[in-house]
Design a protein around this motif. Structure first.
Motif, PDB file in Angstrom:
ATOM      1  N   ARG A 206      34.383-108.702 -89.296  1.00  0.00           N
ATOM      2  CA  ARG A 206      35.008-109.537 -88.234  1.00  0.00           C
ATOM      3  C   ARG A 206      35.795-110.612 -89.177  1.00  0.00           C
ATOM      4  O   ARG A 206      35.305-111.006 -90.047  1.00  0.00           O
ATOM      5  CB  ARG A 206      34.646-110.027 -87.216  1.00  0.00           C
ATOM      6  CG  ARG A 206      33.760-108.953 -86.399  1.00  0.00           C
ATOM      7  CD  ARG A 206      34.506-107.804 -86.108  1.00  0.00           C
ATOM      8  NE  ARG A 206      33.953-106.608 -86.975  1.00  0.00           N
ATOM      9  CZ  ARG A 206      34.641-105.448 -86.720  1.00  0.00           C
ATOM     10  NH1 ARG A 206      35.555-105.172 -86.241  1.00  0.00           N
ATOM     11  NH2 ARG A 206      34.288-104.467 -87.392  1.00  0.00           N
ATOM     12  N   ASP A 207      37.078-110.966 -88.857  1.00  0.00           N
ATOM     13  CA  ASP A 207      37.532-111.949 -89.475  1.00  0.00           C
ATOM     14  C   ASP A 207      37.123-113.397 -89.541  1.00  0.00           C
ATOM     15  O   ASP A 207      36.832-114.340 -90.313  1.00  0.00           O
ATOM     16  CB  ASP A 207      39.105-112.038 -88.996  1.00  0.00           C
ATOM     17  CG  ASP A 207      40.039-111.055 -89.406  1.00  0.00           C
ATOM     18  OD1 ASP A 207      39.637-110.410 -90.410  1.00  0.00           O
ATOM     19  OD2 ASP A 207      41.200-110.748 -88.689  1.00  0.00           O
ATOM     20  N   ASP A 208      36.440-113.608 -88.088  1.00  0.00           N
ATOM     21  CA  ASP A 208      35.703-114.916 -87.860  1.00  0.00           C
ATOM     22  C   ASP A 208      34.497-114.630 -87.124  1.00  0.00           C
ATOM     23  O   ASP A 208      34.496-114.411 -85.986  1.00  0.00           O
ATOM     24  CB  ASP A 208      36.444-115.873 -87.223  1.00  0.00           C
ATOM     25  CG  ASP A 208      36.052-117.364 -86.831  1.00  0.00           C
ATOM     26  OD1 ASP A 208      34.929-117.196 -86.912  1.00  0.00           O
ATOM     27  OD2 ASP A 208      36.793-118.110 -86.661  1.00  0.00           O
ATOM     28  N   PRO A 209      33.409-114.581 -87.927  1.00  0.00           N
ATOM     29  CA  PRO A 209      32.206-113.653 -87.119  1.00  0.00           C
ATOM     30  C   PRO A 209      31.682-114.772 -86.068  1.00  0.00           C
ATOM     31  O   PRO A 209      31.332-114.435 -85.055  1.00  0.00           O
ATOM     32  CB  PRO A 209      31.154-113.953 -88.421  1.00  0.00           C
ATOM     33  CG  PRO A 209      31.905-113.747 -89.699  1.00  0.00           C
ATOM     34  CD  PRO A 209      33.146-114.562 -89.441  1.00  0.00           C
ATOM     35  N   CYS A 210      31.728-116.112 -86.260  1.00  0.00           N
ATOM     36  CA  CYS A 210      31.241-116.792 -85.275  1.00  0.00           C
ATOM     37  C   CYS A 210      32.251-116.831 -83.912  1.00  0.00           C
ATOM     38  O   CYS A 210      31.635-116.651 -82.857  1.00  0.00           O
ATOM     39  CB  CYS A 210      31.203-118.344 -85.603  1.00  0.00           C
ATOM     40  SG  CYS A 210      30.442-119.358 -84.486  1.00  0.00           S
ATOM     41  N   GLU A 211      33.416-116.836 -84.158  1.00  0.00           N
ATOM     42  CA  GLU A 211      34.435-116.749 -83.134  1.00  0.00           C
ATOM     43  C   GLU A 211      34.243-115.164 -82.276  1.00  0.00           C
ATOM     44  O   GLU A 211      34.177-115.031 -80.933  1.00  0.00           O
ATOM     45  CB  GLU A 211      35.959-116.688 -83.736  1.00  0.00           C
ATOM     46  CG  GLU A 211      36.788-116.403 -82.402  1.00  0.00           C
ATOM     47  CD  GLU A 211      38.222-116.532 -82.820  1.00  0.00           C
ATOM     48  OE1 GLU A 211      39.315-116.605 -82.133  1.00  0.00           O
ATOM     49  OE2 GLU A 211      38.526-116.313 -83.953  1.00  0.00           O
ATOM     50  N   TYR A 212      33.788-114.141 -83.155  1.00  0.00           N
ATOM     51  CA  TYR A 212      33.494-112.815 -82.495  1.00  0.00           C
ATOM     52  C   TYR A 212      32.431-112.928 -81.863  1.00  0.00           C
ATOM     53  O   TYR A 212      32.069-112.442 -80.652  1.00  0.00           O
ATOM     54  CB  TYR A 212      33.254-111.842 -83.664  1.00  0.00           C
ATOM     55  CG  TYR A 212      33.169-110.441 -83.355  1.00  0.00           C
ATOM     56  CD1 TYR A 212      34.441-109.799 -82.617  1.00  0.00           C
ATOM     57  CD2 TYR A 212      32.158-109.710 -83.124  1.00  0.00           C
ATOM     58  CE1 TYR A 212      34.256-108.589 -82.177  1.00  0.00           C
ATOM     59  CE2 TYR A 212      32.008-108.568 -82.398  1.00  0.00           C
ATOM     60  CZ  TYR A 212      32.733-107.906 -82.226  1.00  0.00           C
ATOM     61  OH  TYR A 212      32.979-106.523 -81.621  1.00  0.00           O
TER      62      TYR A 212
END
Length: 228
Positions: A206-212
């Motif tokens: 994913r582009d931004d793991p924490c956001e995902y």
């Protein structure tokens, strides 16, 4: 929950051997709603709290705030075959094997096998805290087993030191694309080690793991089928 890959049946473990606890009150981890208790082991309680304080901030950042009081009990006994940590859904209670018991009973053929036992113990605390945080959130599909484990395993690996993370990833094919439906409850039940590996590879694609993770925690994405 966190399970040893050698026994998928341990994923349903509920039987717990509880030993008498000290008369003293649980140790409240500073700045959190989490308490820790270990039989005659104040040093273990302090270690748990150090982990909790750091983990709570990271979990909150990724959409898993700890909003209810949670008790962590260290068990100098058994959590069932293959089970090293257990969150009791709806009870805000975590049970985890004592470090020496963990050393004697941990599997040595999973993705965490190269992580030293003391730091593996710390990561189990994070794994179960993620379950506790997710348990306080709505479950849109009605059954969130795989979704909760996706959050927990990924939170656990994120909490590891860089060298330990690299050791874990050395046992995962990080290059092969993992599709969403390849992370599911069937894999969780029968091959939890594969589930953890796929979850971490999927998240890191994913582009931004924490956001995902925030989207998963909020129910935007699920890894469980909705109940009919």
């Amino acid at each position: 929950m966190i399970f040893q890959p050698k026994n998928a049946g341990s994923m349903l473990c509920t039987a717990v051997l509880l030993l008498p606890m000290r008369a003293e009150a649980d140790l409240l981890c500073p700045g959190t709603l989490v308490t820790a208790r270990a039989p005659a082991e104040s040093a273990v309680e302090e270690r748990i709290c150090a982990v909790v304080v750091e983990a709570a901030a990271q979990l909150n950042t990724c959409g898993l705030p700890i909003t209810r009081p949670v008790q962590i009990l260290v068990i100098d006994g058994s959590l069932g075959d293959g089970c090293v940590g257990l969150y009791h859904c709806g009870e805000d209670l975590i049970e985890v094997l004592a470090p020496d018991r963990l050393e004697a009973n941990r599997s040595r053929d999973g993705i965490f096998d190269a992580v030293p036992t003391d730091r593996f113990f710390d990561s189990i605390i994070v794994h179960e805290l993620a379950h506790a945080a997710h348990d306080a959130l709505p479950c849109p599909s009605g059954l969130c087993l795989a979704t909760s484990e996706y959050l927990a395993y990924n939170s656990q690996i994120m909490s590891l030191e860089p060298d330990d993370q690299r050791a874990v990833m050395a046992r995962i094919d990080m290059e092969e694309t993992v599709k969403h439906d390849e992370v599911n409850a069937a894999i969780l039940f029968f091959k939890p080690n594969v589930f953890a590996a796929r979850a971490w590879a999927h998240l890191n694609q994913r582009d931004d793991p924490c956001e995902y993770l925030r989207h998963v925690a909020n129910g935007v994405f699920t890894f469980d089928r909705e109940r009919p």
